[in-house]
Design a protein around this motif. Sequence first.
Motif, PDB file in Angstrom:
ATOM      1  N   LEU A  52      -1.445   4.337  -4.300  1.00 32.01           N
ATOM      2  CA  LEU A  52      -1.496   3.467  -5.346  1.00 32.01           C
ATOM      3  C   LEU A  52      -0.480   2.190  -4.976  1.00 32.01           C
ATOM      4  O   LEU A  52      -1.050   0.960  -4.805  1.00 32.01           O
ATOM      5  N   LEU A  53       0.712   2.507  -4.427  1.00 30.02           N
ATOM      6  CA  LEU A  53       1.552   1.541  -3.903  1.00 30.02           C
ATOM      7  C   LEU A  53       0.793   0.997  -2.694  1.00 30.02           C
ATOM      8  O   LEU A  53       0.992  -0.451  -2.613  1.00 30.02           O
ATOM      9  N   GLU A  57      -0.163  -3.190  -2.396  1.00 31.94           N
ATOM     10  CA  GLU A  57       0.541  -3.948  -1.448  1.00 31.94           C
ATOM     11  C   GLU A  57      -0.394  -4.771  -0.502  1.00 31.94           C
ATOM     12  O   GLU A  57      -0.276  -5.994  -0.054  1.00 31.94           O
ATOM     13  N   GLU A  58      -1.475  -4.086  -0.078  1.00 27.57           N
ATOM     14  CA  GLU A  58      -2.662  -4.443   0.791  1.00 27.57           C
ATOM     15  C   GLU A  58      -3.624  -5.164   0.001  1.00 27.57           C
ATOM     16  O   GLU A  58      -4.529  -5.696   0.651  1.00 27.57           O
TER      17      GLU A  58
END
Length: 72
Positions: A52-53, A57-58
């Motif tokens: 999820l992080l 970020e992407e």
Amino acid sequence: MNRLSNKALALALVLGWAGTASAQSMEEKLEAKLAKPFAKNLAWETDYDAALLRAKEEGKTIFAYFTRSYAP
């Protein structure tokens, strides 16, 4: 206990034993699948929070694949 209760208890014990006995082989199966060429070419993330992080970020979405190799 009656006959049905005894049979149900025996079945529960057998199923419980089978589940713990196959835990290591399940991990080995996972490692074998992840070692195959189709899996090596992908950036797999097996931790949901980390995925999820990374997706945030992407700026990407998450493709989640859930499977189960046994049925109770």
